[in-house]
Write a protein that holds these residues in place. Sequence first.
Motif, PDB file in Angstrom:
ATOM      1  N   SER A  41      -2.332   9.231  -1.324  1.00 39.39           N
ATOM      2  CA  SER A  41      -0.752   8.939  -1.090  1.00 39.39           C
ATOM      3  C   SER A  41      -1.026   8.076   0.365  1.00 39.39           C
ATOM      4  O   SER A  41      -0.964   8.609   1.305  1.00 39.39           O
ATOM      5  N   PRO A  42      -1.351   6.745   0.111  1.00 36.07           N
ATOM      6  CA  PRO A  42      -1.458   6.102   1.202  1.00 36.07           C
ATOM      7  C   PRO A  42      -0.093   5.865   2.064  1.00 36.07           C
ATOM      8  O   PRO A  42       0.944   5.831   1.623  1.00 36.07           O
ATOM      9  N   ARG A  50       1.145  -0.827   1.261  1.00 35.88           N
ATOM     10  CA  ARG A  50       0.294   0.304   1.556  1.00 35.88           C
ATOM     11  C   ARG A  50      -0.969   0.142   2.472  1.00 35.88           C
ATOM     12  O   ARG A  50      -1.545  -0.997   2.438  1.00 35.88           O
ATOM     13  N   ILE A  51      -1.134   1.259   3.121  1.00 32.58           N
ATOM     14  CA  ILE A  51      -2.175   0.995   4.025  1.00 32.58           C
ATOM     15  C   ILE A  51      -3.358   2.086   3.629  1.00 32.58           C
ATOM     16  O   ILE A  51      -2.625   3.437   3.907  1.00 32.58           O
ATOM     17  N   ASP A  56      -8.983   7.956   2.106  1.00 31.98           N
ATOM     18  CA  ASP A  56      -8.193   7.214   0.909  1.00 31.98           C
ATOM     19  C   ASP A  56      -9.201   6.369   0.082  1.00 31.98           C
ATOM     20  O   ASP A  56      -9.333   6.637  -1.075  1.00 31.98           O
ATOM     21  N   VAL A  57     -10.009   5.512   0.762  1.00 32.67           N
ATOM     22  CA  VAL A  57     -10.976   4.915   0.018  1.00 32.67           C
ATOM     23  C   VAL A  57     -11.934   5.615  -0.599  1.00 32.67           C
ATOM     24  O   VAL A  57     -12.387   5.509  -1.691  1.00 32.67           O
ATOM     25  N   GLU A  58     -12.399   6.600   0.118  1.00 31.92           N
ATOM     26  CA  GLU A  58     -13.556   7.697  -0.382  1.00 31.92           C
ATOM     27  C   GLU A  58     -12.772   8.134  -1.732  1.00 31.92           C
ATOM     28  O   GLU A  58     -13.617   8.571  -2.491  1.00 31.92           O
ATOM     29  N   ALA A  99       4.543  16.421   2.953  1.00 35.73           N
ATOM     30  CA  ALA A  99       3.728  16.849   4.183  1.00 35.73           C
ATOM     31  C   ALA A  99       2.730  16.074   4.594  1.00 35.73           C
ATOM     32  O   ALA A  99       2.657  15.849   5.796  1.00 35.73           O
ATOM     33  N   SER A 100       1.752  15.628   3.486  1.00 34.99           N
ATOM     34  CA  SER A 100       0.761  14.567   3.756  1.00 34.99           C
ATOM     35  C   SER A 100       1.207  13.492   4.280  1.00 34.99           C
ATOM     36  O   SER A 100       0.502  12.906   5.189  1.00 34.99           O
ATOM     37  N   GLN A 101       2.161  13.081   3.797  1.00 38.50           N
ATOM     38  CA  GLN A 101       2.663  11.631   4.172  1.00 38.50           C
ATOM     39  C   GLN A 101       3.115  11.854   5.542  1.00 38.50           C
ATOM     40  O   GLN A 101       3.077  10.707   6.523  1.00 38.50           O
TER      41      GLN A 101
END
Length: 121
Positions: A41-42, A50-51, A56-58, A99-101
Amino acid sequence: MALKSIGSGTKLFYKIGEVCQMCQIEPHVLRYWESEFGVLSPAKNRAGQRIYREKDVEIVQSIRQLLYEEGYTIAGARKKLAEKGAGKGLPLFNEPARASQKTTLAQVRGILEEILDLTEE
């Protein structure tokens, strides 16, 4: 076919096009994966783009490998990633990622404020 490496942390954030190029997937595929894998969830910038962080890439690279190279289904890949991430404190897949966002957005805001402070000096 080998995936391109993401380097040694030279960039803090990547745009969707950069991630797609590195992982050799199309943007619509990546957006679909975001809906299927809650851990992916970028954050979004002020323009709504989106960043992606290196982490996230991994995750995208892991999903790609599971689906395309190892032949897992979406459900199988979710299960496999949940097993890998269980000890790492990763959120479970398909759970709300609010929460993660919020944490990610707070980190992004902090970094941007530091950059702003540096440019004002």
